[in-house]
Design an enzyme around this catalytic site. Sequence first.
Site, PDB file in Angstrom:
ATOM      1  N   PHE A 118      35.332  41.652  27.555  1.00 24.62           N
ATOM      2  CA  PHE A 118      35.331  41.979  28.658  1.00 24.62           C
ATOM      3  C   PHE A 118      36.440  42.052  29.443  1.00 24.62           C
ATOM      4  CE2 PHE A 118      33.036  41.337  32.883  1.00 24.62           C
ATOM      5  CZ  PHE A 118      32.532  42.911  32.755  1.00 24.62           C
ATOM      6  N   VAL A 119      36.569  42.209  30.282  1.00 22.97           N
ATOM      7  CA  VAL A 119      37.821  42.544  31.071  1.00 22.97           C
ATOM      8  C   VAL A 119      37.412  43.691  31.683  1.00 22.97           C
ATOM      9  CG1 VAL A 119      40.313  43.677  31.784  1.00 22.97           C
ATOM     10  CG2 VAL A 119      39.849  42.977  29.392  1.00 22.97           C
ATOM     11  N   ILE A 120      37.563  42.837  33.650  1.00 25.75           N
ATOM     12  CA  ILE A 120      36.923  43.351  34.421  1.00 25.75           C
ATOM     13  C   ILE A 120      38.325  42.531  35.948  1.00 25.75           C
ATOM     14  CG2 ILE A 120      35.518  41.298  35.163  1.00 25.75           C
ATOM     15  CD1 ILE A 120      33.687  43.810  36.704  1.00 25.75           C
ATOM     16  N   CYS A 121      38.401  43.034  36.767  1.00 23.45           N
ATOM     17  CA  CYS A 121      40.098  42.448  38.327  1.00 23.45           C
ATOM     18  C   CYS A 121      38.900  42.048  38.655  1.00 23.45           C
ATOM     19  CB  CYS A 121      40.162  43.745  38.901  1.00 23.45           C
ATOM     20  SG  CYS A 121      41.348  42.900  40.059  1.00 23.45           S
ATOM     21  N   ALA A 122      39.142  40.605  38.379  1.00 21.37           N
ATOM     22  CA  ALA A 122      38.045  39.118  38.987  1.00 21.37           C
ATOM     23  C   ALA A 122      38.326  38.987  39.920  1.00 21.37           C
ATOM     24  CB  ALA A 122      38.700  38.201  38.151  1.00 21.37           C
TER      25      ALA A 122
ATOM     26  N   GLU B 287      42.942  34.169  39.375  1.00 23.53           N
ATOM     27  CA  GLU B 287      42.022  35.116  39.492  1.00 23.53           C
ATOM     28  C   GLU B 287      40.493  34.493  38.871  1.00 23.53           C
ATOM     29  OE1 GLU B 287      45.424  37.727  37.944  1.00 23.53           O
ATOM     30  OE2 GLU B 287      44.036  37.358  36.598  1.00 23.53           O
TER      31      GLU B 287
ATOM     32  N   SER C 260      46.328  34.390  35.345  1.00 24.92           N
ATOM     33  CA  SER C 260      44.203  34.254  34.347  1.00 24.92           C
ATOM     34  C   SER C 260      43.966  32.683  35.438  1.00 24.92           C
ATOM     35  CB  SER C 260      44.352  34.430  33.409  1.00 24.92           C
ATOM     36  OG  SER C 260      44.621  36.047  32.838  1.00 24.92           O
TER      37      SER C 260
ATOM     38  N   HIS D  54      43.703  39.864  26.651  1.00 27.65           N
ATOM     39  CA  HIS D  54      42.984  39.044  27.784  1.00 27.65           C
ATOM     40  C   HIS D  54      41.908  37.770  27.115  1.00 27.65           C
ATOM     41  CE1 HIS D  54      44.694  42.314  29.494  1.00 27.65           C
ATOM     42  NE2 HIS D  54      44.150  41.667  31.409  1.00 27.65           N
ATOM     43  N   PRO D  55      42.093  37.104  28.239  1.00 31.70           N
ATOM     44  CA  PRO D  55      41.301  35.877  27.491  1.00 31.70           C
ATOM     45  C   PRO D  55      39.967  35.926  28.198  1.00 31.70           C
ATOM     46  CG  PRO D  55      42.117  35.258  29.394  1.00 31.70           C
ATOM     47  CD  PRO D  55      42.800  36.520  28.990  1.00 31.70           C
TER      48      PRO D  55
END
Length: 331
Positions: A277-281, A245, A242, A225-226
């Site tokens: 860090f990944v979160i559902c934007a 999002e 992405s 993930h970016p």
Amino acid sequence: MITDLQMDISAVNNMTYEEFMSKFGNVVERCSLCAAAVWDERPYEDVVHFSQSIAKIIDDLPVSAKKGLLRHIPDLAGRMAQSGGLSKESTYEQKSAGLLNMSDEERMKINSLNEKYKRKFGFPFVICARKNKKDTILEALEKRLKNCCEQEINTVYEMDISAVNSMSYEEFISKFGNVVEHCSLCAAAVWREHPFNDVAQLSRHIAKFIDDLPLSGKEGILRLHPDLAGRIAQSGGLTKESTNEQKSAGLNDMTDDERMKMNRMNEQYKQKFGFPFVICARQNKKAAILEGLERRLNNSAEQEAITGANEVKKICDLRLRDIVDPTSSKL
């Protein structure tokens, strides 16, 4: 509409071109080209095969042509409906949703929202009226006004689950290979589970695959993930998913201070955990994302791998629902 076909499929296969066009020329509103384009696909095995042939023609159109198709669709409860100028198919569909029996207040509201929608997207709001009633249509119209144009095109052209189940492996991977960012393995792993009852079941299969990965596998998915609002985003190098999002969360519209804070914490996070860090934007806005990033820096690596993987599942589910009509079922 095709799936309501009352005649035997053999009768369809025996039609002349003129008979075929007379019968099916308006299955896509005021676009007989769609029927004409699938004439050569006969004989059809059944009505599903027939419907899928038209769906594929539409799916393969460029975005500009998809917008053109939408411009053929009349406004819901609009002037044409009020003047009796709808096609018989549209009349039946709008009537079934209660759109021809609205109060003055409801009609004013839908007309106002229709105009806002057309000004924003350049084509009229389209929803399957036969699967909805006027209240849910008004609610969906208000909700979808928040989409960007690409999201709205995806929403309008969501495919039926039967079309998913009829895909070859190559078609499936081409369509779903990025529902988990840069990880077509997730789609490949669930291919053998088809036919799927609905998009929710497809989503659950991918979620289970992610859940069953060892911690190192979950971390690997996160590394694909970016960074949020990072260098790739600034240079325009994100995938289209992405891009949409991050834009929906307002991450493309940050102040210099916000961007500096985000970049600083992103680096701290990666240094601590070894993945971004990944979160559902799409379920958060930039303030909540910054707050979540700051808070999650206090977690352990194992906690973050699991939390991040859960966010990936949320992202995946929304991406799947952008592609497949969530109301469709093979049952």
